[in-house]
Design a protein around this motif. Structure first.
Motif, PDB file in Angstrom:
ATOM      1  N   LYS A 144     -54.492  13.777  -7.495  1.00 21.43           N
ATOM      2  CA  LYS A 144     -54.985  15.148  -7.370  1.00 21.43           C
ATOM      3  C   LYS A 144     -54.201  16.111  -8.251  1.00 21.43           C
ATOM      4  CE  LYS A 144     -52.376  15.787  -3.043  1.00 21.43           C
ATOM      5  NZ  LYS A 144     -52.493  15.986  -1.584  1.00 21.43           N
ATOM      6  N   ARG A 145     -52.866  15.891  -8.376  1.00 20.96           N
ATOM      7  CA  ARG A 145     -52.062  16.761  -9.225  1.00 20.96           C
ATOM      8  C   ARG A 145     -52.458  16.587 -10.694  1.00 20.96           C
ATOM      9  NH1 ARG A 145     -46.973  19.246  -8.527  1.00 20.96           N
ATOM     10  NH2 ARG A 145     -45.896  19.659 -10.498  1.00 20.96           N
ATOM     11  N   ALA A 146     -52.627  15.346 -11.124  1.00 22.23           N
ATOM     12  CA  ALA A 146     -53.009  15.086 -12.514  1.00 22.23           C
ATOM     13  C   ALA A 146     -54.404  15.599 -12.813  1.00 22.23           C
ATOM     14  CB  ALA A 146     -52.926  13.590 -12.790  1.00 22.23           C
ATOM     15  N   LEU A 147     -55.299  15.462 -11.846  1.00 23.55           N
ATOM     16  CA  LEU A 147     -56.670  15.921 -12.043  1.00 23.55           C
ATOM     17  C   LEU A 147     -56.731  17.435 -12.145  1.00 23.55           C
ATOM     18  CD1 LEU A 147     -59.578  15.068 -12.331  1.00 23.55           C
ATOM     19  CD2 LEU A 147     -59.753  14.879  -9.849  1.00 23.55           C
ATOM     20  N   ARG A 148     -55.944  18.118 -11.320  1.00 21.20           N
ATOM     21  CA  ARG A 148     -55.900  19.581 -11.391  1.00 21.20           C
ATOM     22  C   ARG A 148     -55.292  20.029 -12.723  1.00 21.20           C
ATOM     23  NH1 ARG A 148     -56.936  23.005  -7.476  1.00 21.20           N
ATOM     24  NH2 ARG A 148     -56.688  21.484  -5.793  1.00 21.20           N
TER      25      ARG A 148
ATOM     26  N   LEU B 278     -61.195  10.239 -16.604  1.00 15.94           N
ATOM     27  CA  LEU B 278     -61.369   9.043 -15.782  1.00 15.94           C
ATOM     28  C   LEU B 278     -60.346   9.083 -14.650  1.00 15.94           C
ATOM     29  CD1 LEU B 278     -61.941   5.388 -16.841  1.00 15.94           C
ATOM     30  CD2 LEU B 278     -60.102   5.914 -15.258  1.00 15.94           C
ATOM     31  N   VAL B 279     -60.830   9.012 -13.413  1.00 20.84           N
ATOM     32  CA  VAL B 279     -59.967   8.980 -12.235  1.00 20.84           C
ATOM     33  C   VAL B 279     -59.979   7.546 -11.705  1.00 20.84           C
ATOM     34  CG1 VAL B 279     -59.447  10.014 -10.002  1.00 20.84           C
ATOM     35  CG2 VAL B 279     -60.671  11.346 -11.724  1.00 20.84           C
ATOM     36  N   GLY B 280     -58.853   6.862 -11.839  1.00 21.18           N
ATOM     37  CA  GLY B 280     -58.801   5.447 -11.485  1.00 21.18           C
ATOM     38  C   GLY B 280     -59.220   5.149 -10.063  1.00 21.18           C
ATOM     39  N   GLU B 281     -58.915   6.056  -9.146  1.00 20.48           N
ATOM     40  CA  GLU B 281     -59.290   5.828  -7.747  1.00 20.48           C
ATOM     41  C   GLU B 281     -59.385   7.170  -7.033  1.00 20.48           C
ATOM     42  OE1 GLU B 281     -57.853   3.101  -3.956  1.00 20.48           O
ATOM     43  OE2 GLU B 281     -57.030   2.734  -5.948  1.00 20.48           O
ATOM     44  N   MET B 282     -60.528   7.433  -6.428  1.00 18.85           N
ATOM     45  CA  MET B 282     -60.728   8.664  -5.662  1.00 18.85           C
ATOM     46  C   MET B 282     -60.350   8.373  -4.214  1.00 18.85           C
ATOM     47  SD  MET B 282     -64.225   9.786  -7.645  1.00 18.85           S
ATOM     48  CE  MET B 282     -64.681  11.089  -6.519  1.00 18.85           C
ATOM     49  N   ARG B 283     -59.052   8.531  -3.910  1.00 20.11           N
ATOM     50  CA  ARG B 283     -58.512   8.028  -2.651  1.00 20.11           C
ATOM     51  C   ARG B 283     -58.679   8.975  -1.480  1.00 20.11           C
ATOM     52  NH1 ARG B 283     -52.655   5.772  -4.835  1.00 20.11           N
ATOM     53  NH2 ARG B 283     -53.436   3.898  -5.865  1.00 20.11           N
ATOM     54  N   ASP B 284     -58.595  10.278  -1.716  1.00 22.06           N
ATOM     55  CA  ASP B 284     -58.537  11.219  -0.597  1.00 22.06           C
ATOM     56  C   ASP B 284     -59.480  12.391  -0.824  1.00 22.06           C
ATOM     57  OD1 ASP B 284     -57.083  13.194  -2.260  1.00 22.06           O
ATOM     58  OD2 ASP B 284     -55.440  11.767  -2.112  1.00 22.06           O
ATOM     59  N   LEU B 285     -59.619  13.184   0.222  1.00 25.64           N
ATOM     60  CA  LEU B 285     -60.568  14.298   0.206  1.00 25.64           C
ATOM     61  C   LEU B 285     -60.287  15.251  -0.948  1.00 25.64           C
ATOM     62  CD1 LEU B 285     -61.781  16.317   3.265  1.00 25.64           C
ATOM     63  CD2 LEU B 285     -60.885  17.524   1.295  1.00 25.64           C
ATOM     64  N   GLU B 286     -59.017  15.613  -1.158  1.00 28.55           N
ATOM     65  CA  GLU B 286     -58.694  16.601  -2.188  1.00 28.55           C
ATOM     66  C   GLU B 286     -59.005  16.078  -3.584  1.00 28.55           C
ATOM     67  OE1 GLU B 286     -55.105  19.717  -3.357  1.00 28.55           O
ATOM     68  OE2 GLU B 286     -54.826  18.280  -1.726  1.00 28.55           O
ATOM     69  N   THR B 287     -58.711  14.806  -3.834  1.00 23.17           N
ATOM     70  CA  THR B 287     -59.029  14.219  -5.142  1.00 23.17           C
ATOM     71  C   THR B 287     -60.532  14.213  -5.379  1.00 23.17           C
ATOM     72  OG1 THR B 287     -57.067  12.803  -5.024  1.00 23.17           O
ATOM     73  CG2 THR B 287     -58.766  12.172  -6.592  1.00 23.17           C
ATOM     74  N   ILE B 288     -61.304  13.835  -4.359  1.00 23.20           N
ATOM     75  CA  ILE B 288     -62.763  13.830  -4.471  1.00 23.20           C
ATOM     76  C   ILE B 288     -63.275  15.237  -4.741  1.00 23.20           C
ATOM     77  CG2 ILE B 288     -64.908  13.464  -3.187  1.00 23.20           C
ATOM     78  CD1 ILE B 288     -63.488  11.148  -1.733  1.00 23.20           C
ATOM     79  N   GLU B 289     -62.736  16.221  -4.027  1.00 25.29           N
ATOM     80  CA  GLU B 289     -63.194  17.604  -4.184  1.00 25.29           C
ATOM     81  C   GLU B 289     -62.906  18.123  -5.591  1.00 25.29           C
ATOM     82  OE1 GLU B 289     -63.042  21.782  -1.696  1.00 25.29           O
ATOM     83  OE2 GLU B 289     -61.389  20.363  -1.482  1.00 25.29           O
ATOM     84  N   ILE B 290     -61.708  17.852  -6.118  1.00 20.76           N
ATOM     85  CA  ILE B 290     -61.367  18.324  -7.461  1.00 20.76           C
ATOM     86  C   ILE B 290     -62.224  17.606  -8.503  1.00 20.76           C
ATOM     87  CG2 ILE B 290     -59.514  18.585  -9.154  1.00 20.76           C
ATOM     88  CD1 ILE B 290     -57.526  18.478  -6.802  1.00 20.76           C
TER      89      ILE B 290
ATOM     90  N   ARG C 222     -70.286   8.040   1.782  1.00 17.56           N
ATOM     91  CA  ARG C 222     -68.827   7.959   1.857  1.00 17.56           C
ATOM     92  C   ARG C 222     -68.191   9.261   1.373  1.00 17.56           C
ATOM     93  NH1 ARG C 222     -64.851   3.983   0.960  1.00 17.56           N
ATOM     94  NH2 ARG C 222     -62.817   4.987   1.105  1.00 17.56           N
ATOM     95  N   ILE C 223     -68.692   9.802   0.281  1.00 17.84           N
ATOM     96  CA  ILE C 223     -68.141  11.049  -0.258  1.00 17.84           C
ATOM     97  C   ILE C 223     -68.351  12.192   0.723  1.00 17.84           C
ATOM     98  CG2 ILE C 223     -68.414  12.784  -2.075  1.00 17.84           C
ATOM     99  CD1 ILE C 223     -69.040  10.500  -4.006  1.00 17.84           C
ATOM    100  N   ILE C 224     -69.557  12.318   1.239  1.00 16.82           N
ATOM    101  CA  ILE C 224     -69.876  13.426   2.145  1.00 16.82           C
ATOM    102  C   ILE C 224     -69.084  13.315   3.443  1.00 16.82           C
ATOM    103  CG2 ILE C 224     -71.727  14.483   3.503  1.00 16.82           C
ATOM    104  CD1 ILE C 224     -73.650  13.648   1.200  1.00 16.82           C
TER     105      ILE C 224
END
Length: 441
Positions: free
Chosen positions: A188-192, A203-215, A241-243
């Motif tokens: 999430k920090r790198a994506l932001r 490219l996001v290697g793994e969307m693990r948590d809510l905040e990463t998915i949201e960003i 799964r995302i929702i």
């Protein structure tokens, strides 16, 4: 050269995908989907295992493993490739799983990716997800897509991975690859931060948590093309799964955002190939106006029906892909049935094709797979191998007698084998005692 390099060499020679090490058990390989022991390899005791694992583990990962009992990193072995390493502790002691990452990136042509998937590489913005269970080849597919973009577009690509797997070279694009834990604190920090680094594609290697998915969704909405992965088995379940990651009071908003930002989902699973090897069955969702409306209105259960009508756009269900592999003679009907999510539908399709199911084969272990060759002794022995007791000739899984494999080489020169009388006095030659002496225990 580390002792474990000898096992990596055997792994590559046999074209295995994973190496499994567990304390008090013989090292095993995942070969064409099956778990098989490495003939002649020693059973490793916990203390021995820890020494072997620490030999290739970076210092920061050693500290993390000591503190948290698991860690991830990548290990490079020149001439063979890179290995994704996961260390863990279980009830028997330390263990590890290593996934081979070939040095050469497979092209979209070699993987046989469809035109619908290639079209996703030319999007200017939106979210594209490659999904599937662990070990289904998501990273390989994504690497091929990024490589295709790299050779056909002139853009800035940022990848965020844990760890970096396939290493890309600049072709027409500028590529920056960042590793979580090494170059950034978290996804999430790198994506932001990526939003301030002028990317065209992330490219996001793994969307693990809510905040990463949201960003990731927000990044896709702001004019960037975002690729990501999720551990889901079908396109429709990916949307759910995302929702479902979000609180109930925010799900309506996320449906609206996802309906406009999601552009495609590739859900894949690997099947055992007739004659050896594995082949991917791909479910492909291309988000058109009809799919977008279903996501927005919370009618994701209708997505499979919409996909059946979207064949002209390149959409296909997993069962259609499995049936095609059976028709082309690449996969046994029983394997297709096992991998299907909609098993009744798969059974009907197979019957319509004139294929009968042998119910006695409906278990992963009973399906045919490529025979495992007996590992060849190293011609150029690598150093740092714990000694291993001589083993009698063993029988392979096919019932053929095999010569015992040569012991893996040792870091320190071994003492000459004691005479029979000396062995009788000492109670026998203990391989672990020799290992402890060589390692300074």
């Amino acid at each position: 050269m580390a002792w474990i390099d000898s096992l990596f060499k055997r792994m590559c020679e046999l074209d295995a995908s994973d190496l499994h090490l567990s304390s008090n058990r013989q090292p095993m390989l995942r070969l064409h989907g099956d778990m098989v022991p490495i003939e002649g390899a020693p059973i490793l005791e916990p203390k021995q295992m820890r020494q072997i694992l620490m030999e290739i583990c970076p210092e920061k990962n050693q500290a993390q493993f000591t503190k948290e009992s698991d860690t991830d990193f990548a290990y490079q072995l020149p001439g063979m490739g890179r290995f994704r390493c996961n260390y863990f502790e279980d009830n028997t002691g330390p263990g590890a799983v290593f996934r081979v990452i070939p040095e050469d990136i497979l092209t979209v042509e070699q993987l046989g990716l469809s035109q619908a998937i290639l079209d996703m590489c030319y999007l200017s913005k939106g979210l594209v997800l490659v999904t599937g269970p662990t070990g289904s080849g998501k990273s390989t597919t994504l690497a091929a897509m990024i490589d295709h973009i790299n050779k056909s577009r002139s853009d800035h690509i940022i990848t965020i991975e844990d760890p970096i797997e396939f290493v890309h070279k600049d072709h027409k694009c500028l590529l920056n690859q960042r590793e979580v834990g090494e170059h950034t604190e978290s996804f999430k920090r790198a994506l932001r931060a990526a939003l301030r680094e002028d990317p065209d594609i992330v490219l996001v290697g793994e969307m693990r948590d809510l905040e990463t998915i949201e960003i990731a969704i927000e990044t896709a909405e702001t004019g960037h093309l975002v690729f990501g992965t999720l551990h889901t088995s079908t396109a429709a379940s990916t949307v759910d799964r995302i929702i479902d990651q979000f609180p109930a009071d925010r799900q309506s908003q996320i449906r609206t955002m996802l309906s406009s930002s999601l552009k495609g989902v590739v859900a894949q699973t690997l099947c055992k190939k007739i004659g050896g090897g594995r082949v991917a069955a791909l479910e492909i969702l291309v988000v058109n106006s009809g799919i977008s409306n279903q996501i927005r209105e919370g009618k994701t259960h209708q997505i499979p029906s919409q996909m059946q009508m979207g064949a002209k756009l390149g959409m296909r269900l997993l069962n259609d892909s499995l049936a095609e592999l059976v028709k082309d003679g690449k996969v046994e009907p029983e394997q297709a049935y096992l991998k299907a999510i909609d098993k009744e539908g798969m059974k009907t399709m197979l019957t319509g094709m004139g294929k009968s199911l042998d119910m006695s084969k409906l278990s992963e272990g009973s399906l045919p797979s490529a025979p495992m060759a007996s590992p060849m002794p190293d011609k150029n022995p690598a150093p740092a191998a714990p000694p291993m007791a001589a083993q009698p000739a063993q029988s392979s899984s096919l019932g053929m007698a095999e010569e015992p494999s040569a012991p893996l080489p040792s870091e320190a020169p071994q003492e000459p084998a004691p005479e029979p009388e000396a062995q009788a006095e000492s109670g026998g030659d203990d391989p672990f005692e020799r290992f402890k002496q060589q390692r300074g225990f």
